[in-house]
Write an enzyme that holds these catalytic residues in place. Structure first.
Site: not given
Lengths: 335, 335
Positions: A47-48, A124, A160, A179, A189, A303, A309
């Site tokens: 998405s980023h 970030l 946010t 993050d 979303e 996890r 990631r």
């Protein structure tokens, strides 16, 4: 099923760079943004990643970001790095700042980087991860246009506002990567549900009077629900103080939108803290962190934040990333 | 109605000091703890004020804390202060550490304090508040015996681990004071329900298998619900990494309990970051913070975190604090 094309990370970086240059970005500004885009795709945050390249290009062209900005760096005290992003990309300001921040943190044991007159910094955790890769505990804050109301109020005052923390592992990697934003769900979303004409689940947004609603459009005119109630507002305020008040950047309540072409540069900010864990712990850090993460992973299927990631990153380095063909077409049209 | 007796803040501090000395604490260790107890009562946090003095006295006597410990301070790098609390009170270690931390932060722009082999530091915001009173942005972390399970697991790995941030105002006060734990509710509230034989509301605790329960005893054997789900776990992990891994303190999963007389010293840790906002913002901080807090307070009845404590602090300085007579009796019995 979505049609995809697999690209190597080097190809993603090169394509991003070429598209940004074609859109009118200087080589110095395009390079760190292209690198971060490849890192974001590697981490599986599609998405980023490349999906943002056409938005960046549009924002250079409409003047929301100055593609030719030259970040201005000052060193007011021995452990403080200050960068005026000059309404350019956050990534260039971070790049210039990290070059000073990392050695300063190693020399003094801790150093901070304050960035103002900046722009959306993307994911970030991509930035704090770089501090962890340099062997430092990296903490980051970035503010955003207001969309969360204070507890008891209905009018948004803070964004946010995510924070991120990356802890260094023994092999030059981020062993833990947290993050997270201050809202229950990302604003993107809610925007996606608006575009698709779908209602959102309860608990995502509030209307302009502060009442719960499942209408995403009413939510975008109202406010985002903070994660954990007043504690989410606390996180958003902490981030606002760090990323904006501590850097002299524009407060979220006064910032122009990150999306769309109107309002000029948002001039928001970022703040990073880099700490040498060997110095603070007398060398105990690495073993302590390993004991902590082992205890988390020892539970069946559990996890550590960042594990997902990390797995994708390893896979992406070997096999590349499957990218949405529609996204690639949009980017290639820019060249 | 509970019978109360009104004491001035000086009387609260003196009474705390005398009781701690009578219990076998050295003057150097009793003084900062007595001062913090008065500050905690001033802020209206009665659960962690004088009510804790009999517990502290008991813990000195059973050896959970060493009342005569001498904190050991080292300065490994120019912006790093390290204190080994030597299983003494956290307050003494913080006192000794802040004497170095505050000037170092003003000199270099940022400095950190890592404390290990420590004990429950009481209300974390009392300590970060002192950094704000010194004109610094104060961030604090403290870990606790494990009571929160990682997302997807049932076994606690991290404590309810609070963080706190205090922002300096123009009159030497904390203009914003955020102090929040990672759980939806404080563990002490669950313990109170157990003592009173009352069920707890859903969403406070989980049983040993990770299932929701309203039985506080089952909850204490199980785990605390993290605030905002996985995001609360993220906060708890951040705090654990900062307060324990970064300081070389004992992890919450290996720490002896803060309550009761068994298990010896918990040896947990604290971590503080102090930043000079004038240096990082080029002087813009004060006005930016004022604009932010004004926007929050402009909404009818809405408060900035810390406003409640601030109002009580002002009132307590003028009128003293009404203290539970039963608590006073317990403390006076120690003298």
């Amino acid at each position: 099923m979505t049609a995809t094309e697999t690209l190597t990370l080097a190809e993603i970086e090169q394509l991003s760079y070429d598209a940004l240059i074609a859109a009118g970005t200087s080589p110095e500004n395009a390079a760190p943004l292209a690198k971060a885009t490849a890192m974001t795709e590697a981490d599986g945050v599609a998405s980023h990643g490349l999906a943002y390249i056409p938005i960046y290009a549009e924002h250079v062209q409409c003047g929301k970001v100055d593609g030719h900005a030259k970040p201005i760096l000052t060193l007011p005290k021995s452990s403080v790095v200050q960068v005026d992003a000059a309404t350019g990309f956050a990534h260039s300001a971070i790049e210039v700042g990290f070059e000073q921040l990392i050695p300063a943190a190693k020399e003094q044991g801790v150093a901070v980087l304050a960035i103002k007159n900046s722009y959306n910094c993307g994911v970030l955790g991509v930035h704090t991860q770089r501090l962890a890769q340099a062997g430092l505990m990296g903490i980051g804050f970035t503010n955003a246009p207001a969309s969360i109301a204070p507890t008891g109020g209905a009018k948004p005052v803070v964004g946010t506002n995510p924070f991120s923390i990356s802890a260094p592992g023994p092999r030059g990697q981020a062993e833990v990567l947290i993050d997270q934003s201050a809202s229950t769900i990302a604003k993107s979303e809610v925007m996606k549900h608006t575009r698709e004409g779908k209602p959102v689940p309860e608990g995502w947004v509030l209307d302009a009077e502060g009442n719960p609603t499942t209408d995403p459009t009413a939510g975008l005119k109202g406010s985002m629900v903070p994660s954990g109630g007043y504690k989410g507002v606390g996180i958003a305020l902490m981030v606002e103080m760090m990323a904006a008040a501590m850097s002299g950047a524009t407060l979220g309540k006064d910032a122009s939108p990150f999306s769309g072409t109107k309002g000029g540069p948002p001039k928001t900010g970022q703040f990073f803290i880099a700490i040498d864990p060997v110095a603070t712990s007398g060398g105990a850090f690495e073993a302590q962190l390993a004991t902590l993460t082992k205890a988390v992973r020892a539970q069946n299927g559990v996890r550590v934040p960042g594990d997902g990631r990390g797995t994708k990153r390893t896979q992406a380095a070997k096999e590349g990333v499957a990218v949405n063909v529609a996204t690639l077409q949009k980017i290639r049209a820019l060249l």
